[in-house]
Scaffold this motif. Structure first.
Motif, PDB file in Angstrom:
ATOM      1  N   ASP A  58     -32.208  25.604   0.473  1.00 43.58           N
ATOM      2  CA  ASP A  58     -31.359  24.469   0.862  1.00 43.58           C
ATOM      3  C   ASP A  58     -30.417  24.071  -0.270  1.00 43.58           C
ATOM      4  OD1 ASP A  58     -32.994  23.196  -0.926  1.00 43.58           O
ATOM      5  OD2 ASP A  58     -33.892  21.804   0.530  1.00 43.58           O
ATOM      6  N   SER A  59     -30.493  24.794  -1.375  1.00 42.92           N
ATOM      7  CA  SER A  59     -29.570  24.609  -2.507  1.00 42.92           C
ATOM      8  C   SER A  59     -29.517  23.171  -3.009  1.00 42.92           C
ATOM      9  CB  SER A  59     -28.155  25.060  -2.122  1.00 42.92           C
ATOM     10  OG  SER A  59     -28.153  26.422  -1.776  1.00 42.92           O
ATOM     11  N   ASP A  60     -30.657  22.489  -2.939  1.00 41.32           N
ATOM     12  CA  ASP A  60     -30.677  21.120  -3.464  1.00 41.32           C
ATOM     13  C   ASP A  60     -31.129  21.076  -4.917  1.00 41.32           C
ATOM     14  OD1 ASP A  60     -33.366  21.683  -3.257  1.00 41.32           O
ATOM     15  OD2 ASP A  60     -33.889  19.807  -2.218  1.00 41.32           O
ATOM     16  N   ASP A 101     -34.674  28.659  -3.389  1.00 40.07           N
ATOM     17  CA  ASP A 101     -34.127  27.323  -3.110  1.00 40.07           C
ATOM     18  C   ASP A 101     -33.070  27.434  -2.027  1.00 40.07           C
ATOM     19  OD1 ASP A 101     -33.349  24.663  -3.247  1.00 40.07           O
ATOM     20  OD2 ASP A 101     -32.005  25.013  -4.960  1.00 40.07           O
ATOM     21  N   LYS A 127     -32.361  24.494 -11.756  1.00 44.27           N
ATOM     22  CA  LYS A 127     -33.373  24.398 -10.703  1.00 44.27           C
ATOM     23  C   LYS A 127     -34.576  23.669 -11.285  1.00 44.27           C
ATOM     24  CE  LYS A 127     -31.117  27.209  -7.847  1.00 44.27           C
ATOM     25  NZ  LYS A 127     -30.478  26.726  -6.588  1.00 44.27           N
TER      26      LYS A 127
END
Lengths: 242, 226
Positions: free
Chosen positions: A189-191, A187, A128
């Motif tokens: 939107d898991s980007d 996070d 991340k």
């Protein structure tokens, strides 16, 4: 009245004239260097072994803006924003220098105007990244340290930045755990990028804000910014958001 | 001087932001080392971070401005609030003077106590749209978690009287509830809501209640004239 007082002072000063001009400060002065140091946690990162949940954190940049430094009653010039993720082998970086009267000086003060940091956290192949700016000045005063200045000598007053406080799970515990997982979970939107907007949308869950009203993780990090500043390592100060 | 500390009747009524009328019938808390202070952090309105963050905070967790301690009720206590009140907690020792706040540290109930292994338990009912949901909340506070700044505005003189220890489900200063954000009906099973640690189904409700319960918003001390 005034002339009487002045005559009295002149009379009282007479025995001292051979030593120094009356009214002059007999004490000498030395040089004080003000440094900022982010310790190994900022310069090298926070290893997973130091965290309570196995995340490891590195800072690519960690810029602090410091102003209004006062030591021994001397106001130091405000420095430019300083990047403190650069390794210094434990020395920190000098941000200001000024002559200060000889003596043991307490109650130093300073303001951390802003903190701007970028970095990443990794755990079990998951990464991340984050790029956060906290423009929320915090005044530190009554700092628990003594800066000893000797005549002709050079002393150091170090502002120590404790970046690990961003990951404390409590604003009030004596021994808080170090957690990144609540931030990672934001996070949504898991980007792989934890944004301010995502943090503002995330509740603080089991984190303990004490008596403060903290509604989301961005506010949580803002609250932790008031705990970053220390002096000479572990010395504490009274802190207040401005 | 020594002053008796007695539990006041529970102030259990609250209206939540979700429209529940809550009646807390009993609160049991394990705590230790009550101290009474001059100055320091005290519950006041406008404690919101960051825009209203006006109280000085020590630059390290755990270093609240706890004030100067001039009174104490040491030891571990199992405090029980109910409709009657009246539980005697012991004799506090106080220096004569003006007081602002009280602090205490959450404990875990000893083996054999009604809350063995836990810090607190609250029971009551929550009613909305004519449906009443009984609830029981169990709270585990972190080790050595101290609550700082429960109001105690009093001037202790020669004839001090009695200190009353209050619990209120509604924050008397800000008007919000201990249970704001909790949808009792949604988390109820078989008509009752059981909320506690390590229960994923009620985790959000548990965290919200624990956070609020551990603030100085719902506890206060008063001095009753002799």
């Amino acid at each position: 009245m005034t002339s009487t007082v002045l005559r009295s002072l002149s009379f009282a000063c007479a025995p001292l004239l051979l030593l120094a001009a009356c009214g002059d400060d007999p004490a000498g002065e030395g040089t004080v260097n003000v440094t900022v140091y982010g310790e190994a946690f900022i310069e090298e990162g926070i290893p997973a072994s130091e965290m309570s949940d196995g995340w490891a954190i590195t800072f690519d940049t960690f810029e602090v803006t410091v102003r209004d430094v006062r030591v021994g009653g001397v106001a130091f010039d405000d420095p430019a924003p300083l990047e403190i993720a650069t390794p210094t082998d434990g020395a920190g970086q000098v941000i200001a220098t000024a002559p200060v009267r000889e003596g043991d000086h307490e109650n130093a003060s300073f303001v951390i105007e802003a903190v701007d940091l970028t970095g990443s956290a990794t755990k079990e192949g998951d990464t991340k990244t984050f790029a956060w700016t906290f423009e929320h000045p915090v005044a530190y005063d009554g700092c628990e340290t003594t800066t000893a200045v000797t005549d002709g000598g050079t002393s150091t007053f170090q502002i120590t930045v404790h970046a690990d406080h961003f990951f404390y799970d409590s604003l009030v515990a004596e021994e808080p755990a170090l957690l990144f997982q609540p931030l990672a979970d934001a996070d949504t939107d898991s980007d792989g990028v934890i944004t301010q907007a995502e943090l503002e949308a995330a509740g603080i869950g089991a984190l303990d804000p004490g008596n403060e009203s903290v509604d989301n993780l961005w506010e949580w990090l803002l609250a932790q910014t008031a705990t970053l500043g220390h002096v000479d390592g572990e010395g504490h100060c009274d802190a207040a958001a401005l | 001087m020594e002053v008796a500390v007695v539990v006041a009747p529970i102030e259990g009524s609250a209206t939540t932001d979700l429209g529940y009328e809550v009646e807390v019938e009993s609160v049991t808390v394990a705590l230790r080392d009550v101290v009474f202070t001059v100055a320091g952090e005290v519950h006041a309105e406008n404690r919101r971070w960051p825009s209203l963050f006006v109280s000085p905070a020590y630059a390290h967790p755990g270093h609240y401005q706890g004030g100067d301690v001039t009174g104490e009720l040491p030891g571990t206590h199992l405090v029980q609030w109910d409709a009657e009140g009246g539980q005697a907690l012991g004799q506090a020792t106080l220096i004569e003077g003006t007081y602002d706040a009280g602090n205490f540290t959450f404990e875990r109930g000893a083996a054999g106590s009604p809350i063995a292994g836990h810090s607190a338990r609250l029971t009551g009912t929550a009613t909305r749209d004519g449906v009443t949901t009984p609830f029981a909340v169990t709270i585990d506070s972190p080790e050595d978690r101290t609550l700082v700044g429960a109001p105690f505005e009093a001037s202790v003189g020669e004839d001090a009287g009695t200190i009353r220890f209050h619990f209120s489900a509604t924050d008397p200063l800000e008007g919000d509830s201990l249970f704001d954000g909790v949808d009792f009906a949604a988390i109820a099973q078989d008509g009752a809501a059981t909320i506690g640690p390590d229960d994923g189904a009620t985790e959000d409700a548990y965290n919200a209640i624990r956070r609020e319960f551990q603030t100085h918003d719902h506890f206060r001390f008063t001095l009753e004239a002799p």
